[in-house]
Design an enzyme around this catalytic site. Structure first.
Site, PDB file in Angstrom:
ATOM      1  N   GLY A  41       0.854  -1.192   0.000  1.00  0.00           N
ATOM      2  CA  GLY A  41       0.000   0.000   0.000  1.00  0.00           C
ATOM      3  C   GLY A  41       0.885   1.234   0.000  1.00  0.00           C
ATOM      4  O   GLY A  41       0.534   2.279   0.553  1.00  0.00           O
ATOM      5  N   ALA A  42       2.042   1.100  -0.642  1.00  0.00           N
ATOM      6  CA  ALA A  42       3.097   2.117  -0.560  1.00  0.00           C
ATOM      7  C   ALA A  42       2.749   3.419  -1.263  1.00  0.00           C
ATOM      8  O   ALA A  42       3.384   4.447  -1.021  1.00  0.00           O
ATOM      9  CB  ALA A  42       4.393   1.558  -1.141  1.00  0.00           C
ATOM     10  N   GLY A  44      -0.417   4.694  -1.212  1.00  0.00           N
ATOM     11  CA  GLY A  44      -1.668   5.188  -0.647  1.00  0.00           C
ATOM     12  C   GLY A  44      -1.497   6.457   0.163  1.00  0.00           C
ATOM     13  O   GLY A  44      -0.378   6.918   0.444  1.00  0.00           O
ATOM     14  N   ALA A  47       0.455   6.120   3.530  1.00  0.00           N
ATOM     15  CA  ALA A  47       1.888   5.949   3.291  1.00  0.00           C
ATOM     16  C   ALA A  47       2.531   7.284   2.938  1.00  0.00           C
ATOM     17  O   ALA A  47       3.621   7.608   3.430  1.00  0.00           O
ATOM     18  CB  ALA A  47       2.109   4.937   2.173  1.00  0.00           C
ATOM     19  N   TYR A 168      -6.731  -8.066   4.231  1.00  0.00           N
ATOM     20  CA  TYR A 168      -5.776  -8.584   5.222  1.00  0.00           C
ATOM     21  C   TYR A 168      -5.615 -10.095   5.125  1.00  0.00           C
ATOM     22  O   TYR A 168      -4.503 -10.626   5.139  1.00  0.00           O
ATOM     23  CB  TYR A 168      -6.221  -8.228   6.642  1.00  0.00           C
ATOM     24  CG  TYR A 168      -6.038  -6.785   7.048  1.00  0.00           C
ATOM     25  CD1 TYR A 168      -5.294  -5.904   6.270  1.00  0.00           C
ATOM     26  CD2 TYR A 168      -6.604  -6.303   8.219  1.00  0.00           C
ATOM     27  CE1 TYR A 168      -5.131  -4.587   6.643  1.00  0.00           C
ATOM     28  CE2 TYR A 168      -6.441  -4.989   8.605  1.00  0.00           C
ATOM     29  CZ  TYR A 168      -5.709  -4.123   7.815  1.00  0.00           C
ATOM     30  OH  TYR A 168      -5.547  -2.828   8.194  1.00  0.00           O
ATOM     31  N   GLY A 227       0.966   5.811  19.977  1.00  0.00           N
ATOM     32  CA  GLY A 227       2.320   6.251  19.676  1.00  0.00           C
ATOM     33  C   GLY A 227       2.543   7.730  19.878  1.00  0.00           C
ATOM     34  O   GLY A 227       3.656   8.228  19.676  1.00  0.00           O
ATOM     35  N   GLU A 263     -12.066  17.905  15.649  1.00  0.00           N
ATOM     36  CA  GLU A 263     -11.398  18.326  14.430  1.00  0.00           C
ATOM     37  C   GLU A 263     -12.225  19.409  13.737  1.00  0.00           C
ATOM     38  O   GLU A 263     -13.464  19.402  13.820  1.00  0.00           O
ATOM     39  CB  GLU A 263     -11.196  17.143  13.489  1.00  0.00           C
ATOM     40  CG  GLU A 263     -10.336  16.036  14.075  1.00  0.00           C
ATOM     41  CD  GLU A 263     -10.163  14.880  13.117  1.00  0.00           C
ATOM     42  OE1 GLU A 263      -9.226  14.924  12.305  1.00  0.00           O
ATOM     43  OE2 GLU A 263     -10.976  13.937  13.177  1.00  0.00           O
ATOM     44  N   ASP A 282     -14.618   4.953  13.974  1.00  0.00           N
ATOM     45  CA  ASP A 282     -13.379   5.537  13.471  1.00  0.00           C
ATOM     46  C   ASP A 282     -12.404   5.878  14.600  1.00  0.00           C
ATOM     47  O   ASP A 282     -11.211   5.561  14.518  1.00  0.00           O
ATOM     48  CB  ASP A 282     -13.689   6.788  12.644  1.00  0.00           C
ATOM     49  CG  ASP A 282     -12.450   7.367  11.968  1.00  0.00           C
ATOM     50  OD1 ASP A 282     -11.522   6.582  11.678  1.00  0.00           O
ATOM     51  OD2 ASP A 282     -12.401   8.578  11.748  1.00  0.00           O
ATOM     52  N   HIS A 287      -9.202   4.726  19.561  1.00  0.00           N
ATOM     53  CA  HIS A 287      -8.318   5.747  20.138  1.00  0.00           C
ATOM     54  C   HIS A 287      -8.752   6.183  21.537  1.00  0.00           C
ATOM     55  O   HIS A 287      -7.978   6.138  22.501  1.00  0.00           O
ATOM     56  CB  HIS A 287      -8.268   6.993  19.242  1.00  0.00           C
ATOM     57  CG  HIS A 287      -7.783   6.741  17.854  1.00  0.00           C
ATOM     58  ND1 HIS A 287      -6.919   5.722  17.531  1.00  0.00           N
ATOM     59  CD2 HIS A 287      -8.030   7.392  16.690  1.00  0.00           C
ATOM     60  CE1 HIS A 287      -6.659   5.755  16.235  1.00  0.00           C
ATOM     61  NE2 HIS A 287      -7.324   6.755  15.707  1.00  0.00           N
TER      62      HIS A 287
END
Length: 794
Positions: A41-42, A44, A47, A168, A227, A263, A282, A287
């Site tokens: 998916g490089a 997308g 990415a 997947y 993260g 947002e 979502d 999250h």
């Protein structure tokens, strides 16, 4: 001829000696390490925005003389197109200071591979396998003789699946079949982007499919909020301040916790994704729930013990109540519908998907009893902000008028980013103990922070604000599962959220204008549920229950959750009426599989229900010890009583186990329970009795065609154990007592009750065959609460 043979033999011997010498020399050296990284998916959007930069940062962190990378970008487009796209991304997106040389070296490492069909994976992985089993690097191979010490050993293979979740399973199968390292010491790690399903069933299927190809330790489920710099600091902050703030880190010290991700952008151009998932799936199920877990979980003894951390997280997740639709408000910004029609190229397309949601969550354990956790997220709101706000209780008192005393309750903010503070930070009001935190203090002047002057806060900023994806990619490289979501935790989280999201998918969200004009989204929280301030009534937020008549009694008909909530409101009203007139409320609860859903709803009332004046009685019981999993009282204790503050003396289990064993006739437990009712309950009338119905028409432990149906005097008796023979005997209330109750609610839920519903719809009054028809209050009221699955499938 003999000379030629001898010459050839000598040459072979020389080559063999040189090869052996090369092998022995290389073997004596510490091999260089190489990691193969494949970004699928490089080309997308994700990415381009984050992943290539994250891989570049890993390269900058780990590229040394003894560790190298081979990096492959995979996508479905052909080689020429793919190479152009990758080159453009790398030229435009890679950022760093004074590192042009490193950039150029990194770009040279990246090779594009078309990965569209299984044949592509066979070809590509054969190439990786061949290169990874060579003794020397490619530059050092010449006719089988090693002329260099550049020995490369493959340390691992990292596959990052930045592709839709539906792909997947197939992609993981290809990796498993063709791309597994040949050497056992070479690790394989596969990164999976969210979403991980859109409800419990789809998440389970996805997990099952992935387990066919990958081991649990090989899977790394990304939640990029884990993260974030501040997110990664929460557990350490709590641990380092356990002696001060830790003493207040429970329901005695904390009033509420608000977890917000707002947002200012809309979702134009993204509605194909958003219209499938919506705001709850979502960001809230993942999250914001993960942030709640970090705040509320018990601290592990060792923050480096990943197994212990995951166990503590899982324990907390299990303690979160199932989220009721009545505890969630949903909205949709004005203009979303037009964005849907534009993206779908369909002028008639409509959507009920929410772009805003607010949820009230409760944690059912002693530590967090009474604390409200509010989760809020939305698009096109006034401010871009992500934070956790912990509001403490005011426990200070000033006794002298002239005494200078700060009685502010205290606020602690984990600012994930943006908002009033502006960047990643931890802010604490000066009325709280100064935290132990090795971050620098920043002055924030002439600004309001959550309605308070910035001068009231100490604002700590990190030495470095790490990029979330860079932190997570580094975590995968190092095999650190701490920042990733386990399969078991994912399933428990979906168990809590699925009933609400499935119900809310069919509810019209409140339309809001967005931007600065958000008055439509103002809501209040009373600890029981949330309510828009502009709503006409409480029922507007928990609607969906229609009223009618069934078997000459009031009928409440609707989806399961709003139906059960309506029942809890009726119980609350009955309790208030009883306490007003008699000072006490007597509630009878039956066993069965249906009633636990009522317990969950009652827990939502646990802070506002008059439990201190309530007596709880058991309607029927199996003749087993209370600790036995078959015990009705055991289920009531485990799912309700342990979380509410009912006085011990107000709880009345049926005495099935006394001196002489379980349900011994000598102990006369049935008579003891009847005497207890007469002693405590005025006129032997329960104020409210909740009855279930078995598939065979039984109610309580009154089974078809048994002697118990003919009892005309006793209030409590031993009865037959029933056709399932779960226990040999039972204890049960009888019709003479049941029908004395002031109010009786019959609760029928699920498709499994469709057959008995068909019988009841037919109007039968055959008590011997269908005991539920014998429930006829003498002077009280009977009401039916039936969900649509049971009613419409009958």
């Amino acid at each position: 001829m003999i000379y030629k043979k001898r010459t050839t033999m000598k040459l072979q011997i020389v080559v063999f000696i040189l090869a052996a010498f090369c092998f022995l020399y290389v073997a004596s050296q510490s091999p260089n390490k190489v990691t193969n990284i494949v970004l699928i998916g490089a080309t997308g959007d994700l990415a381009k925005k984050y992943l290539w930069q994250g891989l570049f940062n890993l390269y900058l962190e780990k590229q040394t003389s003894d560790h190298q990378f081979k990096i492959f970008g995979g996508a479905r487009v052909d080689t020429r197109k793919g190479e152009e796209l990758i080159k453009q991304v790398l030229n435009e997106k890679l950022k760093c200071e004074n590192c042009d040389d490193a950039k150029e070296k990194f770009k040279k490492l990246v090779v594009y591979q078309q990965l569209k069909r299984e044949d592509d994976y066979v070809r590509f992985c054969s190439m990786i396998n061949a290169s990874s089993t060579s003794v020397c690097s490619q530059d050092g191979l010449s006719q089988g003789v090693c002329f260099t010490d550049s020995y490369m050993e493959e340390s691992g293979r990292l596959f990052y699946l930045s592709i839709p979740p539906f792909a997947y399973a197939e992609t993981s199968t290809f990796i498993d079949k063709h791309c597994r390292p040949a050497l056992s010491k070479t690790w394989l790690r596969v990164v999976l982007e969210k979403p991980f399903g859109n409800d419990l069933a789809s998440a389970k299927k996805l997990a099952t499919d992935l387990r066919l190809s990958l081991k649990e330790e090989e899977m790394y489920r990304i939640d990029h909020y884990l993260g974030k710099t501040v997110s990664m600091e929460i557990l350490k902050f709590r641990k380092d301040n356990e002696d001060t703030l830790g003493q207040m880190w429970d329901s005695h010290g904390i009033d509420r916790v608000d977890i917000v991700m707002s947002e200012t952008v809309d979702v134009k151009g993204r509605t194909l994704f958003y219209n499938e998932y919506g705001v709850i799936r979502d960001v809230m199920q993942n999250h914001l729930t993960e942030l709640l877990v970090l705040i509320a979980m018990d601290l592990p003894n060792n923050l480096k013990n990943v197994t212990e951390i995951h166990r503590k997280k899982l324990e907390l997740l299990k303690d979160i109540n199932v989220i009721s639709p009545g505890n969630v408000l949903v909205g949709q910004y004005e203009g979303y519908a037009s964005h849907v029609r534009e993206d779908y190229e369909d002028k008639e397309k409509t959507s009920k998907k929410s772009t805003y949601a607010a949820a009230l969550l409760h944690v059912s354990n002693n530590r967090w009893h009474g604390v409200n956790f509010h989760l809020v997220s939305g698009k096109k709101l006034k401010q871009r902000a992500s934070y956790v706000k912990v509001t403490f209780k005011n426990r200070k008192t000033c006794f002298e008028v002239n005494e200078r005393c700060n009685t502010d309750p205290g606020v602690l903010i984990f600012n994930i980013g943006h908002g009033d503070i502006g960047s990643s930070a931890i802010a604490v009001t000066k009325s709280l103990p100064t935290p132990n935190l090795d971050w620098s203090v920043r002055k924030v002047e002439n600004r309001m922070i959550f309605g308070q002057k910035s001068e009231d806060f100490l604002v700590f900023i990190p030495p470095k604000d790490a990029d979330a994806y860079s932190s997570l990619i580094s975590g995968v490289f190092h095999g650190d599962h701490n920042l990733f979501v386990s399969t078991e935790s994912l399933m428990v989280s979906w168990e809590k959220w699925t009933p609400a999201v499935q119900y809310l998918d069919n509810i019209e969200p409140k339309v809001y204008k967005g931007g600065d004009n958000l008055k439509e989204l103002s809501f209040m929280s009373n600890g029981i549920e949330l309510q828009y301030l502009q709503s006409k009534s409480l029922e507007d937020t928990t609607g969906g229950v229609s009223l009618g008549v069934f078997r000459d009694a009031p009928l409440n008909l609707g989806e399961t959750f709003p139906l059960v909530e309506r029942l809890t409101q009726d119980i609350l009203q009955s309790a208030q009426d009883a306490i007003t007139s008699r000072g006490v409320f007597h509630l009878g609860l039956s066993g069965g599989t249906t009633i636990p859903k009522l317990f969950q709803a009652l827990l939502g009332l646990r802070h506002n229900f008059p439990w201190q004046q309530t007596h709880i009685w058991v309607v029927d019981e199996r003749c087993v010890p209370f600790e036995d999993e078959r015990s009705n009282f055991g289920k009531i204790q485990e799912k309700l009583l342990k979380f509410i503050r009912v006085p011990f003396m107000n709880i009345h289990p049926m005495p099935v186990e006394l001196v002489n064993g379980v349900c011994s006739d000598e102990d006369r437990g049935d008579e003891i329970y009847a005497a207890s009712i007469r002693r405590h309950v005025k006129n032997s009338q329960f104020d409210f009795l909740v009855q279930g119905v078995g598939g065979d028409g039984r109610t309580a432990s009154l089974f078809p065609h048994t002697k118990s149906l003919q009892e005309s005097e006793k209030y409590v008796i031993y009865s037959d154990g029933g056709p399932e023979k779960i226990s040999k005997k039972r204890m049960t209330l009888t019709f003479p007592f049941i029908n004395k109750s002031r109010r009786i609610a019959v609760l029928i839920l699920g498709k499994g009750k469709a057959d008995i519903m068909g019988v009841l719809k037919g109007g039968t009054s055959d008590v011997q065959s269908y005991p539920i028809t014998g429930v006829k209050p003498e002077t009280g009221e009977l009401a039916w609460f039936i969900d649509l699955e049971a009613f419409t499938n009958s």
